[in-house]
Structures are given as structure tokens and as C-alpha cells.
Design a protein around this motif. Structure first.
Motif, PDB file in Angstrom:
ATOM      1  N   UNK A   1       0.811  -1.214   0.000  1.00 63.45           N
ATOM      2  CA  UNK A   1       0.000   0.000   0.000  1.00 63.45           C
ATOM      3  C   UNK A   1       0.846   1.267   0.000  1.00 63.45           C
ATOM      4  N   UNK A   2       2.016   1.231   0.613  1.00 63.54           N
ATOM      5  CA  UNK A   2       2.875   2.408   0.684  1.00 63.54           C
ATOM      6  C   UNK A   2       3.891   2.403  -0.457  1.00 63.54           C
ATOM      7  N   UNK A   3       4.393   3.573  -0.849  1.00 64.37           N
ATOM      8  CA  UNK A   3       5.395   3.631  -1.917  1.00 64.37           C
ATOM      9  C   UNK A   3       6.680   2.910  -1.507  1.00 64.37           C
ATOM     10  N   UNK A   4       7.323   2.301  -2.482  1.00 66.30           N
ATOM     11  CA  UNK A   4       8.615   1.671  -2.200  1.00 66.30           C
ATOM     12  C   UNK A   4       9.658   2.740  -1.874  1.00 66.30           C
ATOM     13  N   UNK A   5      10.597   2.376  -1.022  1.00 63.64           N
ATOM     14  CA  UNK A   5      11.674   3.300  -0.685  1.00 63.64           C
ATOM     15  C   UNK A   5      12.584   3.501  -1.884  1.00 63.64           C
ATOM     16  N   UNK A   6      13.228   4.666  -1.922  1.00 61.83           N
ATOM     17  CA  UNK A   6      14.224   4.956  -2.951  1.00 61.83           C
ATOM     18  C   UNK A   6      15.599   4.930  -2.298  1.00 61.83           C
TER      19      UNK A   6
END
Length: 249
Positions: free
Chosen positions: A148-153
Motif C-alpha cells: 500500500x505504501x510507496x517503495x523506498x528509494x
């Protein structure tokens, strides 16, 4: 009379012999049983002596094995700690950026995209020129519908000063990008991340009591209390300090 006395003596002798024979016949089975019992006891004694000898040898081997296991456990823990330290050292140039909206970099060069994002959030006050990076990518590298949350960069900086400047700025400022609050952290191993996460409840308690603190590398908590700077190596030590200083909730 002499003949009668002789006859009595003869009868007495015969009677004694008969009684002795009867007694011998009566006790012979008992004696046989006793002899058998003695033989059995002797056999058990020999076997017990053999077992004790084997047990003594096994105990010595067990003692040696336990010592070897403890030594190997110590060596294994030392190697695991060294491997984790090497892994974290290899990540020192990395920064992990959270909450950048998923897909905002689609069709763009990841390195240039992250450079533009950092310049937009921090401006020339932190980076007079676009920061130099070796690489930048999402982690994990593939998307999943279950997330549900954006992947880390993950960003690898070429210069130590720029990497530290980005982290210091993020600690003291609220970063925004496309309406999302962005957070920047040091990239660490899974094992070290768990050790640092163990301080979360303590950090929350300190935050509620308006006590300044810093989480030092690799996993130590520094608390500013009055004019003192106290450093704790474990969450339990820090919690004991909170309980002594502020009382238990």
C-alpha cells in the motif's frame, strides 16, 4: 553292659551320620542358589564397572564437546557481527528516502530524478549544485499490488559531505514532495535496523516528555538531560533511566 554301651555308641554314630546326610541334602539347593546368586552378582559388578568406565569416557567427551560448541558459538557470533559491520560499512554512502509517490519517476532517469527531487525539497541552501550520485533505484525493484505504501528509494551519494548534508537537513526540516511528507534515513542492514527499531518505544516516551535525544550509530541512544549527555546501549537501560527520572506511567 559293655556290649550295650557299644551298641548305643554305634547307633548314635549312625544317627549322626544320617542327620548330617539329611542336613546336607536339605541345604544343597540353598547352597546352589547362593552360588548362582554370587555368580550373578559378580557378573553385574563386572558389567557395572564397564558401564562406569564407558560413562566416564563419554562424560569427558561431552565436556570437550561442550567447550568446543561454546567456542564455535563465540566465533560464529564474532563472524556474524563482523559481517554485519562490513555490510553496514558498505552502505555508508547510501540514503533511504521514504514516501516519494510511486510512479512519479516513470520514464525518467532515476539518478537525475532524485537529484531534481532533492534540489526541489532542499534547494541551494543544502546543494549549491545538483548532488553527485552513483546510483538510485526503488527497493524492492519490482512493484506488488499487495503493497500500500510507496517503495523506498535507495540513493548512493558520490560525496560524503552531500550525503551528510541531506541527512542533517531532513532531521531538522519537514520535507514535502507532491503533497507527501518525505523522510530520509541512513541505509543499514536488516539486523541493525531491528536493533535500532528496538528503541522506538523509548524514543516515543522521550518525545512525549519533550526530552531531546539522538539515535547514534550503530544502535545507541543519546539523551540530553539538563547539562548532561547520557548514552544508552540498550532500550532496557534507557527505559530504566526514564522510570527513575520521570517515574513509571
Amino acid at each position: 553292659m559293655d556290649q550295650l554301651s557299644a551298641e548305643f555308641a554305634k547307633q548314635r554314630t549312625s544317627l549322626k551320620e544320617d542327620v548330617s546326610a539329611l542336613i546336607r541334602d536339605a541345604i544343597r539347593p540353598i547352597q546352589d542358589s547362593l552360588d548362582l546368586l554370587q555368580t550373578t552378582v559378580s557378573s553385574f559388578q563386572k558389567r557395572l564397572t564397564s558401564v562406569e568406565s564407558i560413562a566416564g569416557d563419554d562424560f569427558e567427551r561431552l565436556t570437550v564437546a561442550e567447550a568446543s560448541i561454546k567456542m564455535l558459538q563465540t566465533q560464529n557470533q564474532s563472524l556474524a557481527d563482523r559481517c554485519d559491520d562490513l555490510e553496514n560499512r558498505s552502505r555508508r554512502a547510501n540514503r533511504r528516502i521514504l514516501n516519494i509517490p510511486e510512479g512519479s519517476e516513470d520514464g525518467k532517469d532515476p539518478i537525475k530524478f532524485i537529484s531534481d527531487v532533492l534540489m526541489e525539497m532542499m534547494g541551494s541552501e543544502v546543494f549549491p549544485a545538483p548532488p553527485e550520485r552513483e546510483r538510485a533505484h526503488r527497493t524492492p525493484t519490482s512493484r506488488t499490488s499487495r503493497r500500500s505504501s510507496p517503495r523506498a528509494v535507495l540513493v548512493c551519494f558520490s560525496r560524503f559531505q552531500q550525503k551528510e548534508a541531506a541527512l542533517r537537513w531532513a532531521r531538522n526540516h519537514q520535507l514535502q514532495y507532491q503533497g507527501a511528507t518525505i523522510r530520509i534515513y541512513q541505509d543499514v542492514s536488516v539486523l541493525l535496523a531491528k536493533k535500532r527499531a528496538a528503541f522506538n518505544s523509548v524514543k516515543q516516551a522521550l518525545y512525549q516528555k519533550n526530552v531531546r535525544f539522538h539515535l547514534l550509530y550503530p544502535a545507541r541512544l543519546q539523551v540530553m538531560h539538563g547539562d548532561d549527555r547520557l548514552t544508552f546501549d540498550s532500550p532496557d537501560e534507557a527505559q530504566q533511566f526514564i522510570d527513575r527520572t520521570f517515574g513509571k506511567d
